[in-house]
Design a protein around this motif. Structure first.
Motif, PDB file in Angstrom:
ATOM      1  N   UNK A 145       1.019  -1.216   0.078  1.00  0.00           N
ATOM      2  CA  UNK A 145       0.010   0.025   0.041  1.00  0.00           C
ATOM      3  C   UNK A 145       0.930   1.367  -0.005  1.00  0.00           C
ATOM      4  N   UNK A 146       2.088   1.344   0.673  1.00  0.00           N
ATOM      5  CA  UNK A 146       2.912   2.301   0.727  1.00  0.00           C
ATOM      6  C   UNK A 146       3.550   2.322  -0.593  1.00  0.00           C
ATOM      7  N   UNK A 147       3.888   1.527  -1.290  1.00  0.00           N
ATOM      8  CA  UNK A 147       4.631   1.435  -2.620  1.00  0.00           C
ATOM      9  C   UNK A 147       3.616   2.146  -3.867  1.00  0.00           C
ATOM     10  N   UNK A 166       8.802  -8.726  -1.493  1.00  0.00           N
ATOM     11  CA  UNK A 166       8.316  -7.713  -0.347  1.00  0.00           C
ATOM     12  C   UNK A 166       7.141  -6.844  -0.930  1.00  0.00           C
ATOM     13  N   UNK A 167       7.184  -5.520  -0.772  1.00  0.00           N
ATOM     14  CA  UNK A 167       5.869  -4.804  -1.138  1.00  0.00           C
ATOM     15  C   UNK A 167       5.736  -4.830  -2.701  1.00  0.00           C
ATOM     16  N   UNK A 168       6.831  -4.810  -3.278  1.00  0.00           N
ATOM     17  CA  UNK A 168       6.518  -4.862  -4.708  1.00  0.00           C
ATOM     18  C   UNK A 168       5.596  -5.806  -5.253  1.00  0.00           C
ATOM     19  N   UNK A 169       5.982  -7.163  -4.324  1.00  0.00           N
ATOM     20  CA  UNK A 169       5.153  -8.284  -4.865  1.00  0.00           C
ATOM     21  C   UNK A 169       3.812  -8.315  -4.672  1.00  0.00           C
ATOM     22  N   UNK A 170       3.448  -7.177  -3.778  1.00  0.00           N
ATOM     23  CA  UNK A 170       2.131  -7.107  -3.338  1.00  0.00           C
ATOM     24  C   UNK A 170       1.220  -5.952  -4.078  1.00  0.00           C
TER      25      UNK A 170
END
Length: 564
Positions: free
Chosen positions: A82-84, A421-425
């Motif tokens: 979500x931050x990404x 990490x975040x990139x994968x979500x």
């Protein structure tokens, strides 16, 4: 591939003062526990009271295998994702018990590139909250036996004492004990027991309280026994609740940590998801929702356990309403639910479960279908997150997506947060944002003013899919007594296995044609619920033949090794 601990130890952490500042928490409102963790004062709620609430997301799962299927990994990864995509998010999760950490399950800080750090601190003591819970719990136990020794002014019937001791280690030798041996000065001999600390009602109270004064009231209401007139005896009657509150005065403050990508993370409380409600604290969520656009929390075990209790218990006491449910599943878990494959802790996976098997996947997906139905009973949109493994095939993934969408899911997405990490979500995060913007019709499964049996039967038939409920004589007697005492207006916290939608851990998939047995029903009046027992419930785990703690040590530089 690096271990979880090696990944965590290579993390680029920010000082927790900086994490707090970026989240919107002033330095005066935190109490430092070293450089990378802090407690947050509840005074911050007064400062934030006029801020609007962010979106509230509960991460749950299908009925898990004994290995778990990545719910915490997804919770942490979603918040980072979500931050990404430009949203301000905070993640709120439970603190793990040392029992599973040194047993077989392992820690609860996530895994791979979707973790909370410092990982060692997270899994080992943190700021001592569980020890405070154990101290408060055991102080009350000591008060009970001391009261019996010094004349028993309250006329407690020793055979009705239900308050054990606790310790935060899996130690099966302590499940049943005799206290008071060795002569009159050592107390009155009687049978007792030990639970693991996180199974304490004090822990459930900590998770459901809203401030220090509410904590004091709840601790005072804890029922420990009955007197000779069959009236409840409480911690207040024993004049112990005040001292218990003092022991808990720091534990009530949420702990602030960070993820591998520096997303703020509140770690607070750790109640079991079988005999208790299995969710992190209300106060952490309340603070986070005033600070962030999106707050991601998780519920223990499957949607039939933690999510149902999140909705019917936690949301009742907090007044908060979820905007979206994320349903985590994995291809291998769905295959297990076909009944074709077994997953046994500590043993290698059946090679067949790692190969493409569409028939088994489709059959096992009945569990996913039922858990989507369960979430939708509360009027909240469901996003299915497929926690992928390297052995999953594209055909299998597409099969699960189609099944999910055909059976009421708002979206179905692949989650690769463990590996990326975040990139994968990011796809999952976008879907969650869309789901949160859809108007929902949140509702509780049952009203509080109906009889105890009606509440139990609603949960049994609507959530578990039972044909009905069978009550043993002890349960019938307790239900009648609790109704007389006015406890029938409390919510229900079902105590059952997490390994099946039913009461029987061997029944996988979507069990049908069964009746739910209620052996007993017990009160957690301080926490604010009744918990019916659907079979034998183990509140003190045992260590396996090769405990995970055997791998934990320090290296030549004094760093922790072997912790996952």
């Amino acid at each position: 591939m690096l271990s979880d601990l090696e990944i965590a130890q290579q993390a680029s952490m920010k000082p927790i003062v900086e994490i707090a500042r970026e989240a919107g928490i002033e330095e005066d409102d935190i109490e430092l526990y070293g450089k990378y963790k802090a407690k947050v004062s509840l005074e911050v709620l007064k400062k934030l009271k006029d801020r609007p609430l962010g979106k509230y997301i509960d991460v749950t799962a299908i009925t898990p295998t004994p290995l778990g299927e990545g719910k915490t990994v997804t919770t942490i990864g979603l918040s980072m994702a979500l931050n990404k995509i430009g949203k301000k998010s905070i993640v709120c999760i439970r603190q793990p018990s040392l029992g599973p950490v040194f047993g077989i399950k392992g820690g609860a800080a996530g895994g791979g590139y979707s973790q909370v750090v410092p990982m060692e601190d997270f899994n080992l003591h943190l700021t001592g909250d569980t020890h405070a819970v154990a101290a408060a719990h055991n102080l009350l136990a000591a008060f009970i036996d001391n009261h019996l020794l010094h004349g028993n002014e309250l006329n407690i019937d020793p055979f009705t004492i239900s308050w054990p001791r606790v310790v935060d280690i899996s130690d099966r030798a302590l499940r049943k004990i005799i206290v008071g041996l060795g002569g009159k000065t050592n107390g009155i001999p009687r049978e007792s027991s030990f639970d693991i600390a996180v199974a304490s009602e004090v822990m459930a109270v900590l998770a459901l309280t809203t401030d220090i004064f509410d904590l004091r009231k709840r601790l005072g209401r804890i029922v420990v026994a009955y007197n000779e007139r069959k009236e409840p005896v409480t911690a207040e009657d024993l004049r112990c609740a005040g001292a218990m509150t003092v022991l808990m005065r720091d534990a009530i403050k949420p702990n602030l940590l960070q993820t591998l990508e520096n997303t703020p993370c509140f770690v607070h409380a750790g109640p079991f998801a079988n005999i208790a409600h299995g969710n992190s604290s209300i106060v952490a969520d309340q603070i986070a929702l005033r600070l962030a656009d999106y707050v991601v929390t998780e519920s223990g075990f499957g949607a039939d356990c933690g999510m149902e209790k999140f909705m019917n218990i936690k949301c009742r006491y907090s007044g908060l309403r979820p905007d979206c449910v994320v349903m985590v599943c994995s291809i291998r878990a769905l295959k297990m639910h076909s009944g074709k494959y077994k997953v046994i802790p500590g043993k290698p996976l059946d090679p067949g479960i790692l190969e493409e098997d569409i028939d088994a996947l489709v059959k096992g997906s009945e569990n996913l279908i039922k858990q989507i139905e369960n979430a939708r009973l509360f009027g909240v949109p469901v996003v299915v997150a497929i926690n992928v493994f390297s052995t999953d095939t594209e055909r299998e993934i597409e099969t699960v997506k189609k099944i999910a969408l055909d059976n009421g899911a708002f979206r179905a997405c692949v989650s690769e947060v463990w590996a990326k990490g975040g990139e994968g979500g990011k796809e999952l995060a976008e879907a969650v944002v869309e789901a949160c913007d859809v108007p929902n019709n949140f509702n509780f499964l049952y009203p509080l003013d109906i009889p105890i049996k009606d509440k139990i039967e609603i949960i049994a038939t609507k959530i578990y899919g039972a044909d009905g409920v069978v009550y043993e004589p002890e349960a019938e007697k307790k239900i009648a007594r609790y109704t007389e005492l006015g406890w029938d207006k409390l919510p229900i916290c079902m105590a059952k296995t997490h390994l099946s939608l039913s009461h029987d851990p061997k029944l996988k998939g979507r069990p049908r044609g069964f009746k739910l047995p209620i052996k007993d029903i017990r009160p957690s009046i301080g926490a604010g619920f009744l918990y019916p027992l659907c079979g034998e419930m183990r509140t003190m785990p045992g260590l396996p033949s090769r405990p995970a703690g055997m791998n934990v040590d320090i290296d030549s530089e004094g760093r922790v090794v072997g912790l996952f």
